[in-house]
Structures are given as C-alpha cells and as structure tokens.
Design an enzyme around this catalytic site. Structure first.
Site, mmCIF file in Angstrom:
data_model
loop_
_atom_site.group_PDB
_atom_site.id
_atom_site.type_symbol
_atom_site.label_atom_id
_atom_site.label_comp_id
_atom_site.label_asym_id
_atom_site.label_seq_id
_atom_site.Cartn_x
_atom_site.Cartn_y
_atom_site.Cartn_z
ATOM 1 N N TYR A 95 -9.859 -1.527 -5.367
ATOM 2 C CA TYR A 95 -10.123 -0.250 -4.786
ATOM 3 C C TYR A 95 -10.945 0.882 -5.671
ATOM 4 O O TYR A 95 -11.583 1.797 -4.946
ATOM 5 C CB TYR A 95 -8.778 0.079 -4.294
ATOM 6 C CG TYR A 95 -8.116 -0.594 -3.329
ATOM 7 C CD1 TYR A 95 -8.682 -1.526 -2.663
ATOM 8 C CD2 TYR A 95 -6.730 -0.383 -3.151
ATOM 9 C CE1 TYR A 95 -7.904 -2.304 -1.748
ATOM 10 C CE2 TYR A 95 -5.992 -1.181 -1.956
ATOM 11 C CZ TYR A 95 -6.686 -2.177 -1.414
ATOM 12 O OH TYR A 95 -5.990 -2.892 -0.542
ATOM 13 N N LYS B 71 -3.576 -14.465 -8.838
ATOM 14 C CA LYS B 71 -4.307 -15.628 -8.555
ATOM 15 C C LYS B 71 -5.172 -16.243 -9.899
ATOM 16 O O LYS B 71 -6.272 -16.133 -9.788
ATOM 17 C CB LYS B 71 -5.266 -15.207 -7.279
ATOM 18 C CG LYS B 71 -4.803 -14.904 -5.957
ATOM 19 C CD LYS B 71 -4.287 -16.435 -5.406
ATOM 20 C CE LYS B 71 -5.214 -17.424 -4.869
ATOM 21 N NZ LYS B 71 -4.655 -18.719 -4.548
ATOM 22 N N ASP C 26 -0.697 -15.726 -2.676
ATOM 23 C CA ASP C 26 -0.461 -16.304 -1.293
ATOM 24 C C ASP C 26 0.718 -17.276 -1.203
ATOM 25 O O ASP C 26 1.531 -17.048 -0.262
ATOM 26 C CB ASP C 26 -1.586 -17.191 -1.266
ATOM 27 C CG ASP C 26 -1.974 -18.504 -2.471
ATOM 28 O OD1 ASP C 26 -1.282 -18.073 -3.341
ATOM 29 O OD2 ASP C 26 -2.845 -19.180 -2.036
ATOM 30 N N ASP D 264 -0.817 -4.244 -2.149
ATOM 31 C CA ASP D 264 -0.767 -3.598 -0.780
ATOM 32 C C ASP D 264 -0.535 -4.688 0.207
ATOM 33 O O ASP D 264 0.276 -4.095 1.350
ATOM 34 C CB ASP D 264 -2.477 -3.228 -0.533
ATOM 35 C CG ASP D 264 -2.686 -2.568 0.626
ATOM 36 O OD1 ASP D 264 -1.782 -1.984 1.535
ATOM 37 O OD2 ASP D 264 -3.766 -1.933 0.868
ATOM 38 N N ASP E 171 3.342 -4.704 2.587
ATOM 39 C CA ASP E 171 3.256 -4.454 4.111
ATOM 40 C C ASP E 171 4.012 -5.663 4.737
ATOM 41 O O ASP E 171 4.862 -5.514 5.711
ATOM 42 C CB ASP E 171 1.782 -4.170 4.462
ATOM 43 C CG ASP E 171 1.440 -2.920 4.456
ATOM 44 O OD1 ASP E 171 2.250 -2.033 4.008
ATOM 45 O OD2 ASP E 171 0.432 -2.406 5.049
#
Length: 369
Positions: free
Chosen positions: A143, A194, A227, A251, A255
């Site tokens: 970001y 990852k 993941d 993020d 959520d």
C-alpha cells in the site's frame, strides 16, 4: 476533576457521525458518573475534509492528531467522491494519518459473543468461543511501496504497478507487538506470508523467527502461508490466537475473520505507534465496518463497533481497564437482552436503531456502575 486526556474525534463520512454520537453519549455519562474528564476536539477527514478544504486529510487534522493522546476515527468514503482522482480519494485520509503518526500496528480482534453465535455463517460449534487477535502491519508493504502507479507505453497500453517493500526493522517491530500480545492471551502467534513465492515473504518469515528466538522463546510460533490461513479460518478458526500479517494479507485476513463473527458492525480496531521516550504513543481507534453509504442518515447503523473502539482506546491509551471492561460488558448485555440493529437481527429479537442501541448501552452502564 480537570481534563487530562486529550481526545481527537474524527467522525468522517457516511454512518461515521451517527455512530460517533453514541460514543459522545457514553463520554458524557462517564464524565457525570465515573469522574473521568476528557479534553475533546473534533476534526475533518475523508469526504468531509474534501468538501471543506479540498484534501482528504488537512494539515490541521494531522497537527491535532499529533497533539492528542488518542484519536477516535469514524469512517470515510462514499459514492459522492468516487469520481475523484486517486490522489484525492477520501480513503487516503486514514492512510496519511497512519503514516504521519507512525501507526504501524493494527490490532483487530475477532470475537464471537455468546448471544451472536447463531449470527455467524459458520456452524455454532465451529465459532462458539472464538477469540482471535489479528496484528496487521499498517505503514509498509504494497500500500505504500514505490514505484507505484499506472503507466502507458508508446502503443497506448497501460500497466498498473504496486510494489511490496518491507525492511527488517518494519517487520521486527510489528512482530514484537504480536508476541507481546500473545503473552497476555494464549501464548501463540501464527505468522502469515507467502514465503514460497515472494521475496518479501521470505524476509518476513526470517525476521519473525529471529525476533522469536532472541526475545520471545516462551511464545509458541508457527508459520503459515496466507492463503492456507484464509482456508483454516473458515474451517478451524479456533486454532488461532494471535495472527501476524503484512499490510495486504492482514487486510484480507482480518475482514475474513470479521465475517466469522456475524457482523462487521460489532468489531473495533486499534492502530498503535511506537512508545515514545516520554511513555506516550500515538494511537488511532476505529470500527472496521466502513462508511456504509447505503444506510447513512437512516439511523439504523449499529454503533457497537464504534463504542467498542472507544473501549479499546480507554484500555490502550488511557490505562482505564475497568471502564473498558464495563463498556464491553454493557454492549454484550444489550445484545443478550434481545435488542438488535438490522445487521445482527435474529428471529424473536427486537429490531432497533442507532440511538436506541446507544441508549441501551448507557442504561446497562448505569446498572453496572
């Protein structure tokens, strides 16, 4: 008693001003019944700041946030500003505050209250008693990394660029927050990345392991690909205690964890900076539900997440643990008593609006006091 707690309130856009009014109601109650005085100022951010001053986060708001002991944030954004260029979008207001104040550790609890077990989309036995804390790095990663933007080549073909960048210092400081939190909880950290396909992920795993070995060997540490962590959250969420993640993965995972609880309207968050030499730290507290423009102005938004964000503020910035616990208990008692806003409505319960929900929390506080 004299006010010695400087609090900046930024209601923002959408349902932000509506749910923030209910927090102001609780603050008034605390000043009357708990002898807690706050020096309160209010500022502009997001679309409200764009309308008034042409930027999503004015210098005056940043200055007020620096001077405050804590910032209570509402929400930003809405269709009114969707057509603005990227550099003027309302959401950049919160990003600027995080960057300017060094708010690098975002804490997002995902807790399933007993009265809301059936509100989750997962089976009750899977989520009953769920209590997860997600620690998300919030000033680095994709970001904020450079280069970024959209380029056009000589043939008119466009390329979008975002860059994932992390230094070992950025990783280490947020890892320490996660390990320290775990010591106060169930003593387990699951660090997600990852590392199998990303160089930043390889560094993330290495630095977290180094901090763990050198400073927190008593805390259980496991590494998990992000993941896989998403899949595990949907199948066996109670295996987690503290989940540590980068800005992007945090993020997404926070959520997802929020969805397990049944409603974004119940979940608060805190974003913390480093402890300064004088013992203070910049901190910002906000609900995770966003501005919800589709219901703004209708008086039906759930104020619980904003109220619980204020409880986190009392705990983390002002050391008012008893008052924080009292507010959290009051919210749970209101929900258990059958009052529900639309987002957590269930058969047999009484559907109420924002103001009634806030009033009910104050009544429960009065009983608890």
């Amino acid at each position: 008693m004299p006010a010695n707690k400087k609090l900046l309130i930024l209601p923002g856009d959408g349902i932000g001003p509506e749910v923030m009014r209910e927090v102001r109601r609780i603050i008034e109650w605390m000043e009357q019944r708990r002898h807690a005085r706050f020096e309160i100022s209010e500022g502009l951010v997001g679309g409200a700041a764009l309308d008034a001053e042409g930027v999503p986060c004015p210098d005056s708001t940043v200055a007020a946030a620096r001077a405050a002991d804590a910032v209570l944030f509402g929400s930003v954004g809405g269709p009114k500003w969707d057509s603005l260029p990227f550099e003027r979008r309302p959401e950049l207001g919160i990003l600027r505050l995080r960057k300017e104040l060094g708010l690098f550790a975002n804490l997002r609890p995902a807790v399933v209250l007993d009265p809301l077990v059936d509100a989750s989309s997962l089976k009750p036995e899977v989520v009953r008693g769920l209590d997860i804390m997600i620690v998300r790095e919030s000033t680095g990663g994709i970001y904020f990394g450079e280069p970024r933007g959209i380029t056009t080549d000589a043939a008119g073909r466009r390329t979008g660029i975002d860059t994932e960048v992390y230094t070992e210092e950025e990783i280490a400081r947020v890892a320490r927050i996660a390990f320290d939190l775990a010591r106060k909880r169930r003593n387990k950290v699951t660090s997600t990345e990852k590392a199998n396909v990303m160089q930043s992920g390889r560094l993330w795993r290495a630095v977290v392991s180094e901090v763990h070995k050198a400073e927190f060997p008593d805390v259980q540490l496991e590494h998990m690909y992000a993941d896989n962590a998403a899949m595990q959250l949907c199948s066996r969420p109670k295996q987690f205690d503290v989940i540590l993640a980068s800005n992007l993965f945090g993020d997404l995972l926070s959520d997802l964890a929020a969805a397990l609880t049944g409603s974004l309207g119940m979940l608060p968050s805190a974003t913390l900076g480093a402890v300064q030499p004088d013992g203070r730290r910049h901190a910002l507290y906000e609900p995770i539900h966003g501005s919800a423009p589709d219901i703004a102005g209708k008086g039906i938004a759930n104020p619980s997440a904003q109220i619980l964000s204020f409880a986190m503020l009392l705990r983390w910035s002002f050391g008012m643990e008893e008052d924080a616990r009292m507010i959290e208990t009051a919210v749970e008692k209101v929900v258990a008593g059958g009052l529900r806003t639309a987002d957590i409505m269930q058969p047999g319960m009484a559907r109420v609006g924002t103001a009634v929900m806030g009033e009910a929390v104050v009544r429960e506080l009065e009983k608890l006091a």
